[in-house]
Design a protein around this motif. Structure first.
Motif, mmCIF file in Angstrom:
data_model
loop_
_atom_site.group_PDB
_atom_site.id
_atom_site.type_symbol
_atom_site.label_atom_id
_atom_site.label_comp_id
_atom_site.label_asym_id
_atom_site.label_seq_id
_atom_site.Cartn_x
_atom_site.Cartn_y
_atom_site.Cartn_z
ATOM 1 N N ARG A 37 40.936 41.610 34.715
ATOM 2 C CA ARG A 37 40.701 42.715 34.273
ATOM 3 C C ARG A 37 40.425 42.948 32.639
ATOM 4 N N HIS A 58 35.597 41.178 46.421
ATOM 5 C CA HIS A 58 35.459 39.981 46.886
ATOM 6 C C HIS A 58 36.352 38.883 45.623
ATOM 7 N N VAL A 60 36.879 36.092 42.814
ATOM 8 C CA VAL A 60 36.072 35.494 41.732
ATOM 9 C C VAL A 60 36.139 33.996 42.265
ATOM 10 N N VAL A 65 38.796 31.381 37.717
ATOM 11 C CA VAL A 65 40.444 31.500 37.792
ATOM 12 C C VAL A 65 41.372 30.250 37.809
ATOM 13 N N ASP A 164 39.569 49.388 41.799
ATOM 14 C CA ASP A 164 39.477 48.955 43.058
ATOM 15 C C ASP A 164 40.390 49.358 44.036
HETATM 16 P P1 AMP Z 1 44.967 41.550 42.046
HETATM 17 O O1 AMP Z 1 45.146 42.322 40.841
HETATM 18 O O2 AMP Z 1 45.731 40.217 42.168
HETATM 19 O O3 AMP Z 1 44.833 42.464 43.287
HETATM 20 O O4 AMP Z 1 43.597 41.267 41.829
HETATM 21 C C1 AMP Z 1 42.318 42.114 41.509
HETATM 22 C C2 AMP Z 1 40.993 41.234 41.765
HETATM 23 O O5 AMP Z 1 40.873 40.166 40.973
HETATM 24 C C3 AMP Z 1 40.850 40.621 43.348
HETATM 25 O O6 AMP Z 1 40.508 41.545 44.225
HETATM 26 C C4 AMP Z 1 39.874 39.561 42.853
HETATM 27 O O7 AMP Z 1 38.409 40.161 42.835
HETATM 28 C C5 AMP Z 1 40.089 39.324 41.484
HETATM 29 N N1 AMP Z 1 41.291 38.119 41.686
HETATM 30 C C6 AMP Z 1 42.427 38.175 41.116
HETATM 31 N N2 AMP Z 1 42.962 36.829 41.295
HETATM 32 C C7 AMP Z 1 42.112 36.068 42.003
HETATM 33 C C8 AMP Z 1 42.133 34.793 42.412
HETATM 34 N N3 AMP Z 1 43.373 33.908 42.139
HETATM 35 N N4 AMP Z 1 41.022 34.154 42.769
HETATM 36 C C9 AMP Z 1 39.780 34.808 42.997
HETATM 37 N N5 AMP Z 1 39.880 36.123 42.793
HETATM 38 C C10 AMP Z 1 40.771 36.640 42.072
#
Ligand code: AMP
Length: 231
Positions: A37, A58, A60, A65, A164
């Motif tokens: 973010r 989706h 990343v 990451v 999201d």
């Molecule tokens: P979160 O805050 O952990 O729910 O992550 C928000 C969004 O960031 C996810 O829906 C993915 O698009 C991306 N994201 C976060 N962590 C990862 C990861 N380890 N691998 C791939 N995408 C990630």
């Protein structure tokens, strides 16, 4: 020093528990979601691509990451230990994390799976908002922002809702969780690292269950729970 992974679908309460551990134990939260973010507001080409992928719900790419996590581990400053929140999310990320930990002489001590009911998740995530100053989490129905508009934790008056955090995006994110991330439950079980807590319990009760694991008061709960589930 204790390094842990919080594993569970979006809305399971990983961020909430991570923040408590930061405050109560001086651990350091490494949230790839937060890092991404931040990256998306950078105005770079990478940030723009990341924003597009995140908004669709989706994942990343592993490369991005893993790169972010590599930098943070290499920078040190682990406090009382790292809390990996939202990472790893694929088997490739889990393997990469294992290698990074080996290289730096660290080891994952526990992988805490926060088990939740999918239907409850949709409701939970849909009403979620966060204090922009300290990250305290609120929910329209279960934990509304106080009437005076001030955060109970820091007194901040600005609250944000993640772009999201809506039912459609959540369903896509849930699918990504089941397709790509849930195999990690078996992966870490086989490594003897999996512990399970009831993510739907009250926040304080989840925190107590997590504390019992960290303090060694809950030995091998994954095995015990598996037996119970099969009974
Ligand atoms: P979160 O805050 O952990 O729910 O992550 C928000 C969004 O960031 C996810 O829906 C993915 O698009 C991306 N994201 C976060 N962590 C990862 C990861 N380890 N691998 C791939 N995408 C990630």
């Amino acid at each position: 020093m204790t390094d842990i992974i919080l594993l569970g679908p979006p809305g399971a309460g990983k961020g909430t528990q991570a923040r408590r551990l930061v405050e109560e134990r001086g651990m350091v939260q490494l949230s790839t979601g937060d890092m991404l973010r931040e990256a998306r507001t950078s105005g770079t080409e990478m940030g723009r691509k990341v924003a597009e992928v995140m908004d669709k719900g989706h994942l990343v790419t592993d490369e991005i990451v893993i790169g972010l996590i590599r930098e943070r581990i290499a920078a040190g400053g682990a406090g009382a230990g790292f809390i990996f929140d939202g990472f790893p999310r694929t088997l490739a990320q889990a393997d990469a994390l294992g290698a990074l930990m080996d290289e730096t002489g660290r080891a994952i001590d526990h992988v805490i799976e926060m088990a939740v009911d999918d239907e409850v998740l949709v409701e939970r995530v849909s009403g979620r908002s966060t204090c922009a100053t300290c990250g305290e989490v609120y929910h329209d129905r279960t934990r509304p922002i106080p009437g005076d508009g001030r955060c109970v934790n820091c007194g901040g008056t600005t609250f944000t809702r993640r772009g999201d955090d809506n039912a459609d995006s959540l369903r896509v994110r849930l699918l990504a969780y089941y397709k790509q991330t849930s195999p990690l439950v078996g992966y870490y079980y086989a490594k003897g690292l999996l512990r399970r807590v009831d993510g739907l319990a009250a926040i304080a009760d989840v925190a107590a269950a997590v504390a019992a694991i960290l303090d060694g008061a809950a030995d091998g709960p994954a095995a015990a729970e598996t037996e119970a589930a099969g009974a």
